[in-house]
Enzyme design. Structure first.
Site, PDB file in Angstrom:
ATOM      1  N   SER A 160       0.888  -1.228   0.173  1.00  0.00           N
ATOM      2  CA  SER A 160      -0.111   0.212  -0.043  1.00  0.00           C
ATOM      3  C   SER A 160       0.847   1.200  -0.042  1.00  0.00           C
ATOM      4  O   SER A 160       2.130   1.148   0.555  1.00  0.00           O
ATOM      5  CB  SER A 160      -0.909   0.055   1.112  1.00  0.00           C
ATOM      6  OG  SER A 160      -1.631   1.348   1.364  1.00  0.00           O
ATOM      7  N   SER A 162       0.286   3.242   2.041  1.00  0.00           N
ATOM      8  CA  SER A 162       0.599   3.168   3.592  1.00  0.00           C
ATOM      9  C   SER A 162       1.993   2.806   4.182  1.00  0.00           C
ATOM     10  O   SER A 162       2.002   2.780   5.133  1.00  0.00           O
ATOM     11  CB  SER A 162      -0.581   2.558   4.154  1.00  0.00           C
ATOM     12  OG  SER A 162      -1.755   3.304   3.789  1.00  0.00           O
ATOM     13  N   GLN A 170      -4.422   4.832  11.410  1.00  0.00           N
ATOM     14  CA  GLN A 170      -3.970   3.404  10.775  1.00  0.00           C
ATOM     15  C   GLN A 170      -2.566   3.128  11.268  1.00  0.00           C
ATOM     16  O   GLN A 170      -1.896   2.494  10.689  1.00  0.00           O
ATOM     17  CB  GLN A 170      -3.613   3.504   9.076  1.00  0.00           C
ATOM     18  CG  GLN A 170      -5.161   3.946   8.595  1.00  0.00           C
ATOM     19  CD  GLN A 170      -4.866   4.263   6.806  1.00  0.00           C
ATOM     20  OE1 GLN A 170      -4.076   4.998   6.470  1.00  0.00           O
ATOM     21  NE2 GLN A 170      -5.407   3.413   6.206  1.00  0.00           N
ATOM     22  N   TYR A 173      -2.164  -0.558  10.868  1.00  0.00           N
ATOM     23  CA  TYR A 173      -2.309  -1.053   9.405  1.00  0.00           C
ATOM     24  C   TYR A 173      -1.157  -0.837   8.617  1.00  0.00           C
ATOM     25  O   TYR A 173      -0.683  -1.504   8.116  1.00  0.00           O
ATOM     26  CB  TYR A 173      -3.517  -0.444   8.766  1.00  0.00           C
ATOM     27  CG  TYR A 173      -3.619  -0.539   7.277  1.00  0.00           C
ATOM     28  CD1 TYR A 173      -4.180  -1.827   6.890  1.00  0.00           C
ATOM     29  CD2 TYR A 173      -3.256   0.395   6.267  1.00  0.00           C
ATOM     30  CE1 TYR A 173      -4.377  -2.095   5.412  1.00  0.00           C
ATOM     31  CE2 TYR A 173      -3.399   0.287   5.041  1.00  0.00           C
ATOM     32  CZ  TYR A 173      -4.212  -1.045   4.413  1.00  0.00           C
ATOM     33  OH  TYR A 173      -4.370  -1.167   3.166  1.00  0.00           O
ATOM     34  N   LYS A 177       1.615  -3.080   6.120  1.00  0.00           N
ATOM     35  CA  LYS A 177       1.793  -2.874   4.582  1.00  0.00           C
ATOM     36  C   LYS A 177       3.325  -2.875   4.319  1.00  0.00           C
ATOM     37  O   LYS A 177       4.008  -2.845   3.271  1.00  0.00           O
ATOM     38  CB  LYS A 177       1.006  -1.833   4.013  1.00  0.00           C
ATOM     39  CG  LYS A 177      -0.374  -2.090   4.130  1.00  0.00           C
ATOM     40  CD  LYS A 177      -0.637  -3.386   3.305  1.00  0.00           C
ATOM     41  CE  LYS A 177      -2.352  -3.738   3.142  1.00  0.00           C
ATOM     42  NZ  LYS A 177      -2.553  -4.927   2.152  1.00  0.00           N
ATOM     43  N   ILE A 206      -7.864   3.349  -3.359  1.00  0.00           N
ATOM     44  CA  ILE A 206      -8.849   2.506  -4.366  1.00  0.00           C
ATOM     45  C   ILE A 206     -10.302   2.393  -3.566  1.00  0.00           C
ATOM     46  O   ILE A 206     -10.192   1.816  -2.231  1.00  0.00           O
ATOM     47  CB  ILE A 206      -8.199   1.294  -4.409  1.00  0.00           C
ATOM     48  CG1 ILE A 206      -6.784   1.271  -4.918  1.00  0.00           C
ATOM     49  CG2 ILE A 206      -8.980   0.241  -5.593  1.00  0.00           C
ATOM     50  CD1 ILE A 206      -6.380   2.236  -5.942  1.00  0.00           C
TER      51      ILE A 206
END
Length: 270
Positions: A160, A162, A170, A173, A177, A206
């Site tokens: 990502s 990210s 995040q 998260y 990634k 996305i």
């Protein structure tokens, strides 16, 4: 005189995709079929919603008249965070088709959460699905690619944007990634001797189920669209094309690479 048909980018390839029932995974499956993939090993979580989604995808792949050939499809349910699921993916896929040529490690979650009050269980689950799950399936499929004749294959990890930038909601998260990006780089080194290529794709924003609640905030969505150089959010097919390229022989000398597919979001700082 008829012009010859262009070569198929995915012809005769057996493609394995995790988290294939929706979003980027589903988009990748459809794009591979458009480019002549021979067979699919499609993983999904296994709840009622994803089971319905995977069955409609299977029917679309097997029944469409628009693809160069009608691919064969097997589907495998299971929690990707459980290493037994990855073992089952390989067992069923190889049992059906004899080999796996391409792995798209895509399954992932992003439950938005505020850092200071985030339950440790949220961190654990996000890491288990995104990073542990990627490790398990990449390791399992790489062992199969090493053992098969001819030896080799292509592994694409869906990382990502990210992995490169932070996100207030995040904190659990983004590290996963970044880990997937690093995993692909190290796997490229570890697996190159077996003719196995490993690359990462880094999607920008996305529009999928993973972020539909976040993007329901109209102001936030418009801000993201305005910051993106191409003036729109991405859709799964925007990621699927680069994934098919990395899986194909057009990318036969590409390994350890990271491909940012974000519509110009990252570069548009000023």
């Amino acid at each position: 005189m008829e012009r010859p048909s262009p070569p198929s980018l995915a012809g005769d390839k057996v493609v394995c995709i995790t988290g294939a029932s929706r979003g980027i995974g589903r988009g990748c499956a459809i794009e591979f079929a458009k480019h002549g993939a021979f067979a699919f090993v499609l993983h999904y979580l296994g709840d009622a919603e994803t089971e319905q989604e995977i069955n409609t995808l299977k029917a679309e792949l097997e029944d469409s008249l628009t693809y160069p050939q009608q691919p064969k499809v097997v589907v495998i349910a299971g929690d990707i965070a459980d290493p037994a699921t990855s073992a089952k993916i390989v067992e069923i896929g190889v049992g059906a088709f004899g080999r796996i040529d391409v792995l798209v490690s895509n399954a992932g979650i992003c439950p938005f959460a505020e850092f200071l009050t985030m339950p440790h269980a949220t961190w654990e689950r996000t890491r288990q699905v995104n990073l542990d799950g990627s490790f398990f399936v990449v390791q399992a499929v790489a062992n199969q690619m090493k053992s098969q004749t001819p030896q080799g294959g292509s592994i694409i990890g869906i990382s990502s944007i990210s992995a490169l930038v932070g996100g207030e909601m995040q904190c659990h998260y983004t590290p996963t990634k970044a880990g997937i990006l690093s995993l692909m780089q190290s796997c490229a080194v570890a697996l190159g001797r077996y003719n196995i290529r490993a690359n990462a794709v880094l999607p920008g924003t996305i529009a999928t189920d993973i972020n539909k609640e976040d993007l329901a905030d109209v102001t936030k969505r418009e801000n993201m669209e305005n910051r993106t150089v191409l003036g729109r959010l991405g859709v799964p097919s925007d990621i699927a094309g680069p994934v098919v390229f990395l899986a194909s022989d057009l990318a036969k000398y590409v390994t350890g690479a990271s491909l940012l597919v974000d519509g110009g979001l990252f570069v548009n700082l000023q």
